[in-house]
Design an enzyme around this catalytic site. Structure first.
Site, PDB file in Angstrom:
ATOM      1  N   THR A   1       3.895  27.173  80.549  1.00 24.52           N
ATOM      2  CA  THR A   1       2.660  27.959  80.626  1.00 24.52           C
ATOM      3  C   THR A   1       2.246  28.496  79.277  1.00 24.52           C
ATOM      4  O   THR A   1       1.054  28.646  78.994  1.00 24.52           O
ATOM      5  CB  THR A   1       2.860  29.127  81.618  1.00 24.52           C
ATOM      6  OG1 THR A   1       3.010  28.582  82.922  1.00 24.52           O
ATOM      7  CG2 THR A   1       1.691  30.085  81.612  1.00 24.52           C
TER       8      THR A   1
ATOM      9  N   TYR B   1      -3.676  27.005  86.771  1.00 25.01           N
ATOM     10  CA  TYR B   1      -3.949  26.438  85.437  1.00 25.01           C
ATOM     11  C   TYR B   1      -3.043  25.218  85.296  1.00 25.01           C
ATOM     12  O   TYR B   1      -2.210  24.942  86.160  1.00 25.01           O
ATOM     13  CB  TYR B   1      -3.617  27.458  84.340  1.00 25.01           C
ATOM     14  CG  TYR B   1      -2.198  27.946  84.420  1.00 25.01           C
ATOM     15  CD1 TYR B   1      -1.879  29.092  85.155  1.00 25.01           C
ATOM     16  CD2 TYR B   1      -1.150  27.242  83.836  1.00 25.01           C
ATOM     17  CE1 TYR B   1      -0.565  29.519  85.288  1.00 25.01           C
ATOM     18  CE2 TYR B   1       0.168  27.661  83.966  1.00 25.01           C
ATOM     19  CZ  TYR B   1       0.450  28.800  84.689  1.00 25.01           C
ATOM     20  OH  TYR B   1       1.750  29.211  84.828  1.00 25.01           O
TER      21      TYR B   1
ATOM     22  N   THR C   1       8.649  28.933  82.004  1.00 22.81           N
ATOM     23  CA  THR C   1       9.483  30.058  82.453  1.00 22.81           C
ATOM     24  C   THR C   1      10.362  29.684  83.638  1.00 22.81           C
ATOM     25  O   THR C   1      11.385  30.300  83.868  1.00 22.81           O
ATOM     26  CB  THR C   1       8.600  31.245  82.881  1.00 22.81           C
ATOM     27  OG1 THR C   1       7.729  30.806  83.947  1.00 22.81           O
ATOM     28  CG2 THR C   1       7.787  31.776  81.717  1.00 22.81           C
ATOM     29  N   ASP C   2       9.977  28.645  84.386  1.00 29.44           N
ATOM     30  CA  ASP C   2      10.721  28.336  85.619  1.00 29.44           C
ATOM     31  C   ASP C   2      12.197  28.043  85.356  1.00 29.44           C
ATOM     32  O   ASP C   2      13.040  28.404  86.165  1.00 29.44           O
ATOM     33  CB  ASP C   2      10.103  27.121  86.341  1.00 29.44           C
ATOM     34  CG  ASP C   2       8.801  27.484  87.025  1.00 29.44           C
ATOM     35  OD1 ASP C   2       8.265  26.633  87.746  1.00 29.44           O
ATOM     36  OD2 ASP C   2       8.326  28.618  86.808  1.00 29.44           O
TER      37      ASP C   2
ATOM     38  N   LYS D   1      14.806  34.415  85.948  1.00 29.84           N
ATOM     39  CA  LYS D   1      13.444  34.676  86.401  1.00 29.84           C
ATOM     40  C   LYS D   1      13.556  35.267  87.808  1.00 29.84           C
ATOM     41  O   LYS D   1      14.064  34.638  88.718  1.00 29.84           O
ATOM     42  CB  LYS D   1      12.626  33.393  86.423  1.00 29.84           C
ATOM     43  CG  LYS D   1      11.142  33.617  86.751  1.00 29.84           C
ATOM     44  CD  LYS D   1      10.356  32.327  86.589  1.00 29.84           C
ATOM     45  CE  LYS D   1       8.865  32.532  86.839  1.00 29.84           C
ATOM     46  NZ  LYS D   1       8.077  31.289  86.625  1.00 29.84           N
TER      47      LYS D   1
ATOM     48  N   GLU E   1      35.923  35.973 100.602  1.00 32.89           N
ATOM     49  CA  GLU E   1      35.290  35.341 101.773  1.00 32.89           C
ATOM     50  C   GLU E   1      35.977  34.037 102.170  1.00 32.89           C
ATOM     51  O   GLU E   1      35.887  33.586 103.297  1.00 32.89           O
ATOM     52  CB  GLU E   1      33.808  35.043 101.456  1.00 32.89           C
ATOM     53  CG  GLU E   1      32.928  36.280 101.477  1.00 32.89           C
ATOM     54  CD  GLU E   1      32.781  36.862 102.882  1.00 32.89           C
ATOM     55  OE1 GLU E   1      32.443  38.046 103.001  1.00 32.89           O
ATOM     56  OE2 GLU E   1      33.037  36.123 103.865  1.00 32.89           O
TER      57      GLU E   1
HETATM   58  N1  DAS Z   1       5.655  25.505  85.774  1.00 33.88           N
HETATM   59  C1  DAS Z   1       6.129  26.569  84.933  1.00 33.88           C
HETATM   60  C2  DAS Z   1       7.094  26.023  83.880  1.00 33.88           C
HETATM   61  O1  DAS Z   1       6.705  25.118  83.124  1.00 33.88           O
HETATM   62  C3  DAS Z   1       5.046  27.260  84.212  1.00 33.88           C
HETATM   63  C4  DAS Z   1       5.586  28.383  83.392  1.00 33.88           C
HETATM   64  O2  DAS Z   1       5.710  29.467  83.952  1.00 33.88           O
HETATM   65  O3  DAS Z   1       5.898  28.202  82.204  1.00 33.88           O
HETATM   66  O4  DAS Z   1       8.205  26.519  83.836  1.00 33.88           O
END
Ligand code: DAS
Length: 356
Positions: free
Chosen positions: A40, A54, A120-121, A193, A313
């Site tokens: 992103t 986007y 970010t994923d 995240k 467990e």
């Molecule tokens: N789809 C997500 C990624 O590329 C977009 C982001 O949050 O960066 O990890």
């Protein structure tokens, strides 16, 4: 006439002195390389109000740098476009390529710090892999953004400015790979995240190392787990990563996924169990069989925070299973892949989970 010529000469001399002073000041700045992978932070939306709708991985690294002239006051920055993908699509081969590039650059005398722009994923997976395998004490910072640069109140520009600042900081050296997001400085090992729709998206259950505010780093703790120079794993000796997959635990879960992974020849299965890594009664014998066939079983938890207690467990000693400690399943998978490049001895694997 004479005065005018003297003034022109003086102005010329002044310009020369200024230019050389600027050149001198620029030369004194640290050299930071930005490796761009997509995400992103390189995204673009159709409208300024598109903060969630986007396309990721559109803007090239040179445009990211050109859009942030403030960087030139912090470091001499140059960019390389390693990939241009959304991070959910990254593969083990991409991890190897990126880590090897980071390792090579970190060995160059003219590189003082490295920033990786990333979706970010899966920042947490890439960052953890790098901190486990890249042998350098130079700052390596992974950074992303939750909104594309085209959106109102986009977070990418400040995140990137902060990341370059930290990468250019001597006091960021030797702390392992870091993730800089939303003014915070996290270890790649601890950060995850935790929110999928806010700019305050990243948390470390043991807390960030510190913050960066207006270009200044404020440190409040130091990492205790092994990383980078202290790691027994070295990307320069890793050529491939073994297949390690994750299965999720939930009510009435069948053994279908485990059976399919086992049949496909995976080297390890990470079980993301309920609670403290609990395994459903009907699944225990399935995982015992998988282990007896030589596949490693790692007991993790679907619960975000806390840590899995060995022999609580499940009788891990008796079943010869490994517990993932405080690592979430996706990070337990990264560590298991890296560890299996060195050993498949379960006592050694458990030591590695305690230490990294
Ligand atoms: N789809 C997500 C990624 O590329 C977009 C982001 O949050 O960066 O990890």
């Amino acid at each position: 006439m004479y005065l005018a010529s003297r003034l022109r000469a003086f102005a010329g001399a002044a310009a020369l002195i200024t230019a050389s002073a600027i050149a001198h000041a620029q030369a004194a700045l640290p050299n930071v390389v930005i490796l761009a992978t997509g995400g992103t932070i390189a995204g673009a939306g159709a409208s300024a109000v598109n903060s969630a709708t986007y396309s990721a991985a559109k803007v090239p690294v040179d445009k990211l740098i050109a859009g942030l002239p403030e960087l030139s006051k912090v470091a001499n920055v140059r960019g390389e476009q390693v990939f241009q993908v959304a991070s959910e699509s990254l593969t083990n081969d991409n991890l190897l390529t990126l880590a090897k590039r980071v390792s090579a650059l970190s060995k160059q005398a003219d590189v003082d710090g490295i920033v990786i722009t990333h979706g970010t994923d899966t920042i947490e997976e890439t960052g953890y892999f790098l901190t486990l395998t890249v042998h350098t004490s130079k700052p390596i910072i992974v950074v992303g953004s939750m909104r594309p640069g085209t959106a109102l109140s986009a977070d990418g520009a400040l995140n990137l400015f902060d990341a370059v600042n930290v990468a250019a900081s001597k006091d960021a050296a030797g702390k392992g790979v870091l993730v800089v997001m939303n003014d915070e400085i996290h270890t790649a090992r601890d950060v995850n995240k935790t929110v999928n729709i806010k700019t305050e998206a990243f948390k470390s259950q043991w807390g960030p190392l510190g913050m960066i505010v207006e270009g200044k780093n404020y440190w409040f703790r130091a990492p205790v787990k092994r990383h980078t120079m202290q790691s027994e794993f070295d990307i320069d000796t890793i050529t491939a990563l073994p297949a390690v997959e994750i299965v999720y635990g939930y009510q009435s879960v069948p053994s279908t996924a485990i059976d399919a992974f086992a049949k496909s020849g995976v080297k390890a299965i990470v079980h993301a169990g309920t609670g403290n890594g609990s395994v459903a009664d009907r699944i225990v014998p399935v995982l015992q069989k998988v282990r007896s066939d030589g596949t490693i079983v790692v007991r993790s938890s679907r619960v975000p925070d806390g840590f899995v207690i060995r022999n609580a467990e499940q009788p891990d000693d008796k079943y010869d299973w490994v517990v993932a400690h405080d690592l979430r399943p996706q990070k337990a998978r990264i560590l298991t892949m890296v560890a299996l490049t060195k050993t498949n001895d379960t006592k050694e694997l458990q030591r590695i989970f305690w230490e990294y």
